[in-house]
Write a protein that holds these residues in place. Structure first.
Motif: not given
Length: 364
Positions: A135-149
């Motif tokens: 499993d390489t899915t990541s909630v953290d990666v998605l949240v950080k991308a949202v915050m960057a936007l």
């Protein structure tokens, strides 16, 4: 031999019992691990799905901001940074969605027993562990991308606000310049045509500036000790005189003989008092026949306001055909002056119809 065999049987039986207990324990442990992985996998699928939806929305919002801000920032740095963040977010979303599909399939596969699960219970644990490891899915990666936007959007919005402030400043300067030019043009038009004394929008009226008297008798005071203020108040108790030194020269130039204007507020009430502005540097002239015509004309405006209030601008349209804007009001003020004095300022008319004179007479 029998005894030995009996002992052997007991030992074998004992061994069989031990093996059976381990098997059951291992099966239970493996099944528990599998259930835990399925449960945690489902939770992970839900969390990643929700955060992926957040990122999709953030990307859409960022794209809209990027499009709307085109040409509306003082420099392109913030837009370029947001554009880069959008591209990175799109790549992140694509990768996470792809991994999410795999995670869903892996978790689903754990729900279906494998052929060797009964014979080899450790297989369940291995399959559960493989799902976790792959499993390489990541909630953290998605949240950080949202915050960057979100940060990028804020920066572009700040740049837009700075740009808008600059546009407002430029527009204010242009409006001020246009207003000054319009004021100059209006003043020139008034000087050239001795224009109307009541503007359509209300507020300060354009002064009436009649021609000077043509005879010495006309230039003489109508009576000794004449008071313009007392005269105006007597004719229009709802008015009062405001003296402005040099007003006529400012409005019409140095050669003007006399002027005056009334002020009304078209958003007000007919009970509001009407100020009538006169030139204090020309006080004596208001006492002769020309000056009195100015006083009566402006007093007539106060009486018109008393009678019609804010509807003053349309009250006389039918009575004065061919005239538009505030001209019917000015025309009828001259008619009211004729009713009172037998002559008018001449700025708008020197002759009125019987119907116009009858209506004007109702003011007094």
């Amino acid at each position: 031999m029998i005894a030995a065999l009996a002992v052997s049987t007991v030992l074998v039986t004992s061994t069989a019992v031990v093996v059976g207990t381990n098997y059951v324990t291992t099966q239970q442990s493996a099944q528990s691990a599998l259930f835990d992985t399925v449960a945690s996998g489902n939770e992970k699928v839900t969390a990643v799905t929700q955060r992926a939806a957040d990122l999709e929305l953030a990307i859409t919002n960022a794209q809209n901001i990027l499009q709307d801000s085109s040409g509306k920032v003082l420099d392109e740095a913030s837009r370029q940074a947001l554009e880069k963040s959008i591209a990175q977010a799109q790549q992140t979303l694509k990768q996470q969605k792809s991994q999410l599909v795999k995670l869903k399939a892996s978790v689903s596969s754990l729900k279906t027993p494998a052929p060797l699960d009964v014979l080899w219970p450790y297989g369940k644990q291995l399959r559960a562990q493989e799902v976790q490891d792959s499993d390489t899915t990541s909630v953290d990666v998605l949240v950080k991308a949202v915050m960057a936007l979100g940060g990028g959007i804020q920066n572009v919005q700040a740049a837009q606000a700075a740009w808008q402030a600059e546009q407002d400043r430029i527009a204010a300067e242009q409006a001020a310049a246009e207003a000054a030019a319009a004021a100059q043009a209006a003043a020139a038009a008034r000087r050239a045509a001795q224009a109307q004394t009541l503007e359509q929008t209300g507020g300060s009226t354009t002064p009436t500036a009649p021609a000077p008297p043509v005879t010495a008798a006309a230039a003489a005071p109508v009576t000794q000790g004449f008071s313009a203020e007392a005269y105006v108040t007597a004719l229009a108790p709802n008015s009062y005189v405001v003296w402005d030194n040099g007003m006529c020269a400012r409005q019409f130039g140095a050669n003007v003989y006399l002027c005056g204007f009334a002020t009304v507020n078209l958003n007000g009430s007919n009970t509001d008092r009407v100020p009538i502005t006169l030139d204090s540097s020309l006080t004596e002239r208001y006492s002769n026949s020309v000056g009195v015509s100015v006083l009566v004309h402006e007093a007539a405006h106060a009486r018109q306001w008393w009678k019609y209030g804010p509807s003053i601008m349309t009250a006389y349209n039918a009575l004065v055909p061919g005239q538009t804007g505030s001209m019917p009001v000015e025309w009828m003020a001259d008619c009211a002056t004729i009713v009172k004095l037998g002559y008018s300022t001449g700025a708008y008319t020197r002759n009125c119809t019987a119907e116009q004179l009858a209506e004007a007479a109702t003011l007094w």
